[in-house]
Write an enzyme that holds these catalytic residues in place. Sequence first.
Site, short mmCIF file in Angstrom:
data_model
loop_
_atom_site.label_atom_id
_atom_site.label_comp_id
_atom_site.label_asym_id
_atom_site.label_seq_id
_atom_site.Cartn_x
_atom_site.Cartn_y
_atom_site.Cartn_z
N ASP A 29 0.62 -1.17 -0.12
CA ASP A 29 -0.16 0.19 0.22
C ASP A 29 0.51 1.35 -0.06
O ASP A 29 1.80 1.16 0.64
CB ASP A 29 -0.82 -0.32 0.89
CG ASP A 29 -1.16 1.27 1.40
OD1 ASP A 29 -2.53 1.08 0.26
OD2 ASP A 29 -1.45 1.87 2.39
N GLU A 44 2.34 -0.58 -5.06
CA GLU A 44 0.87 0.59 -5.39
C GLU A 44 1.82 2.34 -5.61
O GLU A 44 2.28 2.65 -4.69
CB GLU A 44 0.19 0.85 -4.04
CG GLU A 44 -1.51 2.21 -4.39
CD GLU A 44 -2.06 2.39 -3.57
OE1 GLU A 44 -3.20 2.99 -3.43
OE2 GLU A 44 -1.69 2.40 -2.72
#
Length: 713
Positions: A352, A389
Amino acid sequence: MELNQKSVDVHDPAVEQTHATLPYPLGPTTTCDGTNFSVFSASATRMELVLFDHTDNPAPSRVIALDPVFHRTSHCWHIFVPGIKPGQLYGYRADGPNDPANGQRFDSQKVLIDPYGKSVSVGRNYDRAAACKRGDNAATCIKSVVADLSTFDWEADRPLYRPFRRTVIYEMHVAGFTRHPSSGVTPANRGTYLGVVEKIPYLQELGITAVELLPVYQFDTADAPPEVSNYWGYDPISFFAPHLAYSTSGDPLGCLDEFRTMVKELHRAGIEVILDVVYNHTAEGDENGPTLCFRGLENRFYYILNKDQATYADYTGAGNTLKANHSVVKRLIMDSLRYWTSEMHVDGFRFDLASIFSRNESGDPMMNPPILWEIDSDPVLAGAKLIAEPWDAGGLYQVGSFGQDKWKEWNGKFRDVIRGFIKGDQNTVWRLQERMAGSLDLYKEGARPAGQSINFVTCHDGFTLNDLVSFDHKHNEANHELNSDGSNANLSWNCGVEGAEVDAGVDLLRARQIRNFYALTLLSVGTPMLLMGDEVRRTQQGNNNAYCQDNEISWFDWNLCQRNADLLRFVRNMIRLRLNFNQAAKGGRITLEDYLSKARIEWHGVQLGKPDWAIDSHSVALTLHDIEASQVRYIAINAYWRPLEFELPPIEGNADGAWLRLIDTSLPSPGDIPEVGKESVIVGANYLVNPRSVVMLHYNDANHRVCGTRGWS
């Protein structure tokens, strides 16, 4: 959790050492005689190990003061305590400077969990607000739990090591997958790791090859606005302990076993397990947040601070930012990744806001950040899938340039181009060409592999696929933030009517658009990722930021499987087509550039060899040869609102020039994607592609060839 051992309320200045106490490894290490505890804190002046008999005890049953002479080696505080067995609840109290202006936030009365603890216990009395205030919180704290990892029977389980070119990822929430009463899962197992196990046959039938689980590291459900809870889990408390609420009984040690059982059974079914991991911030939030662990042990080391040292740099949108390239934090992250790979047998990680890894200790972007290469080159992680990401909330956007060698990327540009094209936006056709062909414009440098791009249209963050074609605007009122949260840039189109209540004609158009999104995602070069429930039109009622909706807004409603059985069937068959068509060499690694030159993609418009890249164009076609030169497919895409007649490539050596129709998203089921052996024969020089639809034709005979703009190489 009750303990069998008898404890007394005593403050020991030291514990008689019948065993050597060791600084390594960090965390608790059990033996037959007791447990060695070790915790890092360079700035602490005093350390206590506090033991509890029960999760909700108002005070410790035993407090052991660590002598800095005997129980400290360099920056590690450590002690061996005889008789301590798995199941023991514990925490630390660390004393040191309380000097926010110099980045120090010690609170000698706060009970802190162990950064390296493998399990936690969260009682009914846990109070996040109490942890936000200075002073004693023993009655309301989260506790760490001693665990022995050696007793689980893995039954010769091994990672699957499936190559990305043979991977279809299914992003899902552990609890939301089975929590709905319609799931058919045993009531006690709903919303748990074991609930996922019960639904493995569904995943197998769907055809996906990997699940990407939203965060399963222990997180703080109370980190959310009033009246709602943290559902997604992007606020970790521990980087080692699996989330306790996803176990069936709430037993911390049982939770470890249930997580490992889920992994083992998914592997047995041929499905890899990828974890969505959050190493960019923690649940401790900003300077007004709780002291749960890191802040109370070594605040300056763990977090990037602003120049005033009293406030936190926030490149994550969550109040704080981990100092990932600091040696202490880097070691913590590496040890965590190795643990989940070696001890918990997971197959990979999706990071993330991974661009945080590109920031130095002051928060500035840096070239060649050390942590990226350490993760990439670590031998324990050699077979693990690494997915970034490649952006953060501070403005770093690194799609096309993240990491080295092994790193794959969530391709946000693929998402935006596919959404815009299917929606009917102008100036999207020429960009569609790049995205469908693996985004060579992004991944040419560094000899990136054909599966480099993680292609997705929807994910947990944003509209579901059903809502993407049902809402022009977000509807996040249920989040209690006055609809101010969530993105306003959705590239969505409601097909003419806002919301769920529409006539049959509009609903048919929406269903067709959903099939178009699936077709382009699964036919494009790269690694596809699909969102849980999209295959049956799961809706969040227009909420594009359901992070705090632990209810039917977010849960998988299994009644939809019957209600939208035609779409479910379409997706299953699309995945089958995807995996049956060779998108890369059967063995070894091939770069994206080599794949495109050997497999060959020939672009057309309504006329062969004449693609229309104009701003106002809404259609394109291509001929795709697989790299083994044994299969040929012709794909025509019409995002225009009128039918268009496309000229088909002739097949040399075949008198009738017949193709087989594999897909036509405009046709009712089962014509939209027929079963194997029931494909329609298409004869003639042209094919009429209906408005807003995708067509794919197939020829499978290496003895004949399809004439394109360049012919065979």
